[in-house]
Design a protein around this motif. Structure first.
Motif, short mmCIF file in Angstrom:
data_model
loop_
_atom_site.label_atom_id
_atom_site.label_comp_id
_atom_site.label_asym_id
_atom_site.label_seq_id
_atom_site.Cartn_x
_atom_site.Cartn_y
_atom_site.Cartn_z
N VAL A 42 5.29 4.88 2.62
CA VAL A 42 5.12 3.44 2.45
C VAL A 42 5.19 2.79 3.81
O VAL A 42 6.05 3.14 4.63
CB VAL A 42 6.24 2.86 1.55
CG1 VAL A 42 6.13 1.36 1.43
CG2 VAL A 42 6.22 3.50 0.18
N LEU A 66 11.20 7.90 -0.82
CA LEU A 66 10.26 7.19 0.06
C LEU A 66 10.51 7.52 1.52
O LEU A 66 11.65 7.80 1.91
CB LEU A 66 10.42 5.67 -0.08
CG LEU A 66 10.29 5.04 -1.46
CD1 LEU A 66 10.65 3.56 -1.37
CD2 LEU A 66 8.90 5.21 -1.98
N VAL A 120 9.69 5.22 4.74
CA VAL A 120 9.21 3.88 5.05
C VAL A 120 8.92 3.73 6.54
O VAL A 120 9.71 4.17 7.38
CB VAL A 120 10.26 2.83 4.60
CG1 VAL A 120 9.82 1.43 4.99
CG2 VAL A 120 10.50 2.93 3.11
N LEU A 157 6.54 -2.33 -4.08
CA LEU A 157 6.64 -1.46 -5.26
C LEU A 157 6.51 -2.26 -6.55
O LEU A 157 5.83 -1.82 -7.48
CB LEU A 157 7.96 -0.69 -5.24
CG LEU A 157 8.08 0.39 -4.17
CD1 LEU A 157 9.48 0.98 -4.17
CD2 LEU A 157 7.04 1.48 -4.38
N VAL A 163 9.63 -3.56 0.93
CA VAL A 163 9.36 -2.35 0.15
C VAL A 163 9.53 -2.64 -1.34
O VAL A 163 8.69 -2.25 -2.15
CB VAL A 163 10.28 -1.18 0.59
CG1 VAL A 163 10.24 -0.04 -0.40
CG2 VAL A 163 9.90 -0.71 1.98
N ASP A 179 1.16 -3.93 4.31
CA ASP A 179 2.01 -3.47 3.21
C ASP A 179 1.16 -2.59 2.30
O ASP A 179 0.25 -3.09 1.64
CB ASP A 179 2.56 -4.66 2.42
CG ASP A 179 3.49 -5.53 3.24
OD1 ASP A 179 3.97 -5.08 4.29
OD2 ASP A 179 3.74 -6.68 2.83
N GLN A 180 1.46 -1.29 2.29
CA GLN A 180 0.68 -0.39 1.42
C GLN A 180 1.38 0.93 1.22
O GLN A 180 2.24 1.34 2.00
CB GLN A 180 -0.72 -0.18 1.95
CG GLN A 180 -0.87 0.88 3.01
CD GLN A 180 -2.33 1.08 3.41
OE1 GLN A 180 -3.08 0.12 3.49
NE2 GLN A 180 -2.70 2.30 3.66
N ILE A 181 0.96 1.61 0.15
CA ILE A 181 1.42 2.97 -0.14
C ILE A 181 0.38 3.90 0.46
O ILE A 181 -0.82 3.75 0.23
CB ILE A 181 1.56 3.18 -1.65
CG1 ILE A 181 2.68 2.28 -2.18
CG2 ILE A 181 1.83 4.65 -1.97
CD1 ILE A 181 2.83 2.27 -3.67
N GLU A 204 2.73 -3.12 -6.91
CA GLU A 204 1.88 -1.96 -7.17
C GLU A 204 2.18 -1.27 -8.50
O GLU A 204 1.29 -0.71 -9.11
CB GLU A 204 2.01 -0.94 -6.03
CG GLU A 204 1.49 -1.44 -4.69
CD GLU A 204 -0.02 -1.65 -4.67
OE1 GLU A 204 -0.73 -0.97 -5.42
OE2 GLU A 204 -0.48 -2.50 -3.91
#
Length: 113
Positions: free
Chosen positions: A41, A15, A17, A60, A56, A24-26, A63
């Motif tokens: 992320v 990742l 970050v 995760l 994080v 908060d998203q990918i 999601e």
């Protein structure tokens, strides 16, 4: 190359970050200068006292449809570059990750046009 590796227990994900990222998203996959691929992320949390790391892990878990206890930080506790392990069915996790990064990549490309 996918930024995750499969194991019998699940997957290990590389990742990058961005704390204080506004939401908060990918954000898809990024290729670093050294050629390594990472999942981008962003989290709203600040990078103090482990707040960003917790955010994080929660992102995760949500999601990927995993429990928070199935996700652990392997490396990068104080770095933007992190390695996390997610326990579960490796095939399902890999498919979910591919779908997540594909959707965010398409969204990013659409907004750049």
């Amino acid at each position: 190359m996918e930024p995750w590796r499969y194991s019998a227990q699940g997957v290990s994900i590389a990742l990058r970050v961005t704390p204080r990222g506004g939401r908060d998203q990918i954000d898809g996959v990024e290729i670093l200068a050294n050629g390594r691929s990472v999942v981008k992320v962003r989290v709203r949390a600040i990078a103090e006292g482990g707040e960003a790391n917790r955010a994080v892990m929660e992102l995760l878990a949500r999601e990927l449809g995993a429990r928070k206890s199935d996700i652990r930080l392997l490396a990068g506790a104080t770095s933007r570059l992190k390695q996390v392990a997610v326990d579960g069915d490796p095939k399902r996790l890999g498919e979910t990750l591919r779908r997540l990064v594909a959707v965010t990549s398409e969204t990013t490309e659409d907004s750049n046009e």
